[in-house]
Scaffold this motif. Structure first.
Motif, short mmCIF file in Angstrom:
data_model
loop_
_atom_site.label_atom_id
_atom_site.label_comp_id
_atom_site.label_asym_id
_atom_site.label_seq_id
_atom_site.Cartn_x
_atom_site.Cartn_y
_atom_site.Cartn_z
N MET A 1 0.84 -1.20 0.00
CA MET A 1 0.00 0.00 0.00
C MET A 1 0.87 1.24 0.00
SD MET A 1 -2.88 1.13 2.79
CE MET A 1 -3.81 2.64 2.57
N ASP A 2 0.63 2.14 -0.93
CA ASP A 2 1.41 3.37 -1.05
C ASP A 2 0.78 4.44 -0.16
OD1 ASP A 2 2.91 5.52 -1.68
OD2 ASP A 2 2.37 5.58 -3.82
N LEU A 3 1.44 4.75 0.97
CA LEU A 3 0.90 5.74 1.92
C LEU A 3 1.08 7.17 1.44
CD1 LEU A 3 2.01 4.16 5.33
CD2 LEU A 3 -0.16 3.91 4.12
N THR A 4 1.80 7.36 0.36
CA THR A 4 1.99 8.71 -0.17
C THR A 4 0.95 9.06 -1.22
OG1 THR A 4 3.50 7.97 -1.92
CG2 THR A 4 4.46 8.50 0.23
N GLU A 5 0.14 8.07 -1.60
CA GLU A 5 -0.88 8.30 -2.63
C GLU A 5 -1.95 9.25 -2.09
OE1 GLU A 5 -2.57 4.71 -4.04
OE2 GLU A 5 -4.19 5.69 -5.12
N PRO A 6 -2.36 10.23 -2.88
CA PRO A 6 -3.38 11.19 -2.44
C PRO A 6 -4.66 10.49 -2.02
CG PRO A 6 -2.35 11.93 -4.47
CD PRO A 6 -1.88 10.52 -4.24
N LEU A 7 -5.25 10.95 -0.95
CA LEU A 7 -6.49 10.37 -0.48
C LEU A 7 -7.63 10.76 -1.41
CD1 LEU A 7 -6.17 11.12 3.34
CD2 LEU A 7 -5.94 8.91 2.22
N ARG A 8 -8.57 9.83 -1.58
CA ARG A 8 -9.72 10.10 -2.43
C ARG A 8 -10.78 10.87 -1.65
NH1 ARG A 8 -11.78 4.48 -4.32
NH2 ARG A 8 -11.52 4.14 -2.08
N PRO A 9 -11.63 11.61 -2.34
CA PRO A 9 -12.74 12.25 -1.65
C PRO A 9 -13.71 11.18 -1.14
CG PRO A 9 -13.00 12.43 -4.03
CD PRO A 9 -11.62 11.88 -3.78
N THR A 10 -14.73 11.62 -0.39
CA THR A 10 -15.70 10.69 0.18
C THR A 10 -16.19 9.71 -0.87
OG1 THR A 10 -16.43 12.39 1.70
CG2 THR A 10 -17.88 10.53 1.41
N SER A 11 -16.10 8.43 -0.55
CA SER A 11 -16.50 7.42 -1.52
C SER A 11 -18.01 7.36 -1.63
CB SER A 11 -15.93 6.06 -1.11
OG SER A 11 -16.46 5.66 0.13
N LEU A 12 -18.47 6.77 -2.72
CA LEU A 12 -19.90 6.70 -2.99
C LEU A 12 -20.64 5.92 -1.92
CD1 LEU A 12 -22.30 7.26 -4.82
CD2 LEU A 12 -21.66 5.24 -6.17
N HIS A 13 -20.05 4.84 -1.45
CA HIS A 13 -20.76 4.02 -0.46
C HIS A 13 -20.97 4.78 0.84
CE1 HIS A 13 -16.95 2.90 1.61
NE2 HIS A 13 -17.75 2.62 2.63
N GLU A 14 -20.08 5.72 1.17
CA GLU A 14 -20.26 6.53 2.38
C GLU A 14 -21.42 7.51 2.21
OE1 GLU A 14 -16.33 8.10 2.70
OE2 GLU A 14 -15.71 6.60 4.18
N GLU A 15 -21.55 8.04 1.00
CA GLU A 15 -22.69 8.92 0.72
C GLU A 15 -23.99 8.14 0.78
OE1 GLU A 15 -22.13 10.93 -2.96
OE2 GLU A 15 -20.14 11.69 -2.46
N VAL A 16 -23.97 6.94 0.25
CA VAL A 16 -25.16 6.09 0.29
C VAL A 16 -25.50 5.73 1.73
CG1 VAL A 16 -26.14 3.87 -0.40
CG2 VAL A 16 -24.77 5.18 -2.03
N ALA A 17 -24.47 5.42 2.53
CA ALA A 17 -24.69 5.09 3.93
C ALA A 17 -25.32 6.26 4.68
CB ALA A 17 -23.37 4.69 4.60
#
Length: 235
Positions: A1-17
């Protein structure tokens, strides 16, 4: 896992939740109701993957139950659940009131009085739904003013289950007027900076909700019995 990779915005499943959580708390999805996954997929124009991931999140929170080969069902608090939960919440919210009374600034107390005024207005108009909503905001604000992260975490986790009831006890005759009277006394203790009194009053306020809920459920059970007996005789 690359810890330097930019974080993604809120994922779709979190919005659905988040949307599903609101539907549960607002009773657009009723306790005990089976969730129609295909209908939601079509309505929200999403695939089943984010929906299923969202349902797993709500299952982990205890708001829904995943049943193998049947689907997903909205959680429902039994009488035993309520009888066990309310005394614990009474202790926690009582402590929230105690710490909030000691820590709140004058501006914080003014804010609580404004929130209380909204409750007074709803009670005067007999607006049960509005009273429930403003009551949730008031209790959440007292919890926040306690400024105790451990207390906040525990109380917040359990408050989700209280919200499953969506203020059902307010349907008991006279309960809303009793509730607003309890809030008036609590506000007096907050203004007077009487932390011990605020704790006791908040504790008793939660226990009064439980008693009203029990009375309401007993009345509903008595009302249902004759209909059930008639149905049996008809067969």
């Amino acid at each position: 896992m690359d810890l330097t990779e930019p974080l993604r915005p809120t994922s779709l499943h979190e919005e659905v939740a988040a949307r599903l959580r609101t539907m549960v708390f607002e009773r657009q999805l009723q306790p005990g109701e089976w969730i129609d996954e295909m209908a939601l997929v079509e309505q929200w124009h999403i695939s089943r993957t984010p929906l299923r991931e969202a349902l797993k999140v709500l299952a982990a929170e205890g708001l829904v139950t995943l049943v193998p080969r049947r689907g997903c069902q909205v959680a429902e608090l039994s009488e035993d659940d309520a009888a066990d939960l309310f005394p614990v919440m009474a202790l926690l919210e009582g402590r929230c009131a105690y710490e909030a009374t000691r820590k709140a600034t004058a501006a914080d107390i003014d804010e609580l009085q404004t929130l209380h005024a909204a409750l007074e207005d709803c009670a005067a108009r007999g607006d049960t739904d509005g009273y429930y909503r403003h009551n949730h905001v008031f209790h959440s604000r007292v919890q926040a003013l306690a400024a105790n992260r451990w207390l906040d975490r525990t109380t917040g986790d359990l408050r989700r289950f209280i919200r499953l009831l969506r203020g059902r006890q307010l349907a008991w005759p006279g309960r809303m007027q009793a509730s607003i009277a309890e809030h008036r006394a609590l506000m007096q203790a907050l203004v007077a900076r009487d932390a011990a009194q605020a704790e006791r009053l908040m504790h008793d306020h939660l226990m009064a909700q439980l008693q009203a809920l029990k009375a309401l459920r007993q009345r509903e059970a008595r009302s249902a019995t004759p209909a059930e007996e008639s149905d049996v005789h008809a067969r």
